[in-house]
Design a protein around this motif. Sequence first.
Motif, PDB file in Angstrom:
ATOM      1  N   GLU A  38       0.733  -1.248   0.062  1.00 13.74           N
ATOM      2  CA  GLU A  38       0.234   0.224  -0.057  1.00 13.74           C
ATOM      3  C   GLU A  38       0.556   1.192   0.120  1.00 13.74           C
ATOM      4  OE1 GLU A  38      -3.602   1.638  -0.152  1.00 13.74           O
ATOM      5  OE2 GLU A  38      -3.433  -0.535  -0.100  1.00 13.74           O
TER       6      GLU A  38
ATOM      7  N   THR B 252       0.928   4.738   0.123  1.00 16.12           N
ATOM      8  CA  THR B 252       0.416   5.447   0.607  1.00 16.12           C
ATOM      9  C   THR B 252       1.292   6.604   1.687  1.00 16.12           C
ATOM     10  OG1 THR B 252      -1.097   4.533   1.724  1.00 16.12           O
ATOM     11  CG2 THR B 252      -1.670   4.952  -0.495  1.00 16.12           C
TER      12      THR B 252
ATOM     13  N   PHE C 209      -0.643   8.213   4.515  1.00 16.72           N
ATOM     14  CA  PHE C 209      -1.629   9.428   5.263  1.00 16.72           C
ATOM     15  C   PHE C 209      -2.532   9.546   4.221  1.00 16.72           C
ATOM     16  CE2 PHE C 209       1.936  11.472   7.693  1.00 16.72           C
ATOM     17  CZ  PHE C 209       1.743  10.473   9.029  1.00 16.72           C
ATOM     18  N   GLY C 210      -2.879   8.797   3.277  1.00 14.46           N
ATOM     19  CA  GLY C 210      -3.884   8.586   1.751  1.00 14.46           C
ATOM     20  C   GLY C 210      -3.174   9.365   0.890  1.00 14.46           C
ATOM     21  N   TRP C 211      -1.843   9.688   0.661  1.00 16.76           N
ATOM     22  CA  TRP C 211      -1.467  10.102  -0.474  1.00 16.76           C
ATOM     23  C   TRP C 211      -0.231   9.493  -0.820  1.00 16.76           C
ATOM     24  CZ3 TRP C 211       3.526  11.206  -1.726  1.00 16.76           C
ATOM     25  CH2 TRP C 211       4.603  12.263  -2.355  1.00 16.76           C
ATOM     26  N   GLU C 212      -0.944   8.792  -1.887  1.00 12.83           N
ATOM     27  CA  GLU C 212      -0.107   7.695  -3.078  1.00 12.83           C
ATOM     28  C   GLU C 212       0.929   8.167  -3.704  1.00 12.83           C
ATOM     29  OE1 GLU C 212      -0.445   4.190  -5.797  1.00 12.83           O
ATOM     30  OE2 GLU C 212      -2.380   5.558  -6.505  1.00 12.83           O
TER      31      GLU C 212
ATOM     32  N   ALA D 259       1.692  -2.774   4.402  1.00 10.91           N
ATOM     33  CA  ALA D 259       1.762  -0.738   4.667  1.00 10.91           C
ATOM     34  C   ALA D 259       3.051  -0.412   4.190  1.00 10.91           C
ATOM     35  CB  ALA D 259       2.103  -0.597   6.064  1.00 10.91           C
TER      36      ALA D 259
END
Length: 489
Positions: free
Chosen positions: A315, A317, A319-322, A391
């Motif tokens: 994943e 990313t 904090f939600g930013w890829e 993660a």
Amino acid sequence: MTPGTPGSEKTFFGHPRGLATLFMTEMWERFSYYGMRALLPLYLVAPGGLHLSAATATAIYSVYVSLVYLLAMPGGWFGDRVWGPRRTVAVAGAVIMLGHLTLALPSSGTFYAGLGLVAIGSGLLKANISTMVGHLYEGRDDARRDGGFTVFYMGINLGAFAAPLVIGTIGENVSWHLGFALAALGMALGLGQFLLGSRHLADRSSVVPKPLSAQEKSSTLRKAAIWAVVALVFYAIVGFSGHYTLNWLLVPLTLLGVIIPVLVLTRIKRDKELDRTEQSSMSAYIWFFVAAAVFWMIYDQGGSTLSIFADSSAENTVFGWEFPVSWYQSVNPVLIMALAPVFAWVWLALNRRGKEPSTVVKFASGLVLVGASFFLFLAPLSIAEGGHKAAAMWLVAIYFVQTVGELLLSPVGLSVTTKMAPAKYASQMMGVWFLAVTAGDATTGLLSIAGVDLNKTGIVALEATLAVVAGVAVWMYRNKVKELMGAVR
């Protein structure tokens, strides 16, 4: 006064001024190299790239990296026997730049030719620029020597940090070939800087230590021509018969990556011109070589096995930013830049108190840590096997552990090589050091060609165990190795 001697007025962080020239040259060369290398495995597997299998991509990546370091040996030979270190580095920069420009061409037919040119240029540069760092210090006992190589190592990692962020982003999000073109620009900047700042280097960097005689030149050219013709005829026959596959190239190169290091060490060890002290030092050096080969076998999978795993099973990313997958390759160098000054300060502080760990202990610790990093890799592998995305911080943690191990082993290995090198093999011994990387990466390449899935938990656990056992073995025999090293510490 000769530039680069301890009494020079101008200094670079307390080191000879010439270190700044070599620092900047290596920084830009590494920017070009690591930017291209961050893109390489992703380009090889991408539908918009060559769209190869993960195993084939890992094999190509490993063979390429192996070849870069394999060619450091003839690169050192050119520095010793033909052009001298300074001229060899200048020629190398031009060849590397041409290689990246070839990769930038929108044609898969020129891709492998570009890789070959970059490998040749990198081989010419690597051993000689490290040798010139050694030339800046008077004698093997200069207390600044280890620190100088650590500062130089920071230059490597400054370029390596910026490269994936710039070249990787452009390559993944805009155009693969534009990314390769940016790598060519980086090398052009490095070459220009080297030519402008070379006046600060030690005078002996321009000297050819043992120039070839006219007879040796003729013999060398004749042998090279014969081998080139043999290879050309062989591959022409294979190609026109319709039997050629990529393995006809990969398998010979990986085998050479394992066999040549053994042959080179054997030849140097048996050289009757070496005195007893030099012979003893070479016996000790073999321990360091084997330890380094195991280390690099695991460490360099950070750019292939871990990168391909991240592309498919992580994943990516924060904090939600890829972010682009290639950015993982900036984690190690930014950690190096943060930790290298700390390590350099600690070694000097402990040295003043007579408590600095020996080179043998540093090597053993580096091996144990790189093994521990692959034990840590088992966690995200298990998560992925359970059908979930791992993660990003798992991968960051792996790179962190590997970085600490690298700082214990790599800059110290460069330094000990210059201190233990027999006079007859000055630049060539730097090439021998890089052959340890060749042996490690060639082993990875052979495993991939044989169909071994390097992202399986059993294989990763086996590699981790091998590194830890090797580290413990080096530590157990540390007194014997110290005895063989003589006065070198």
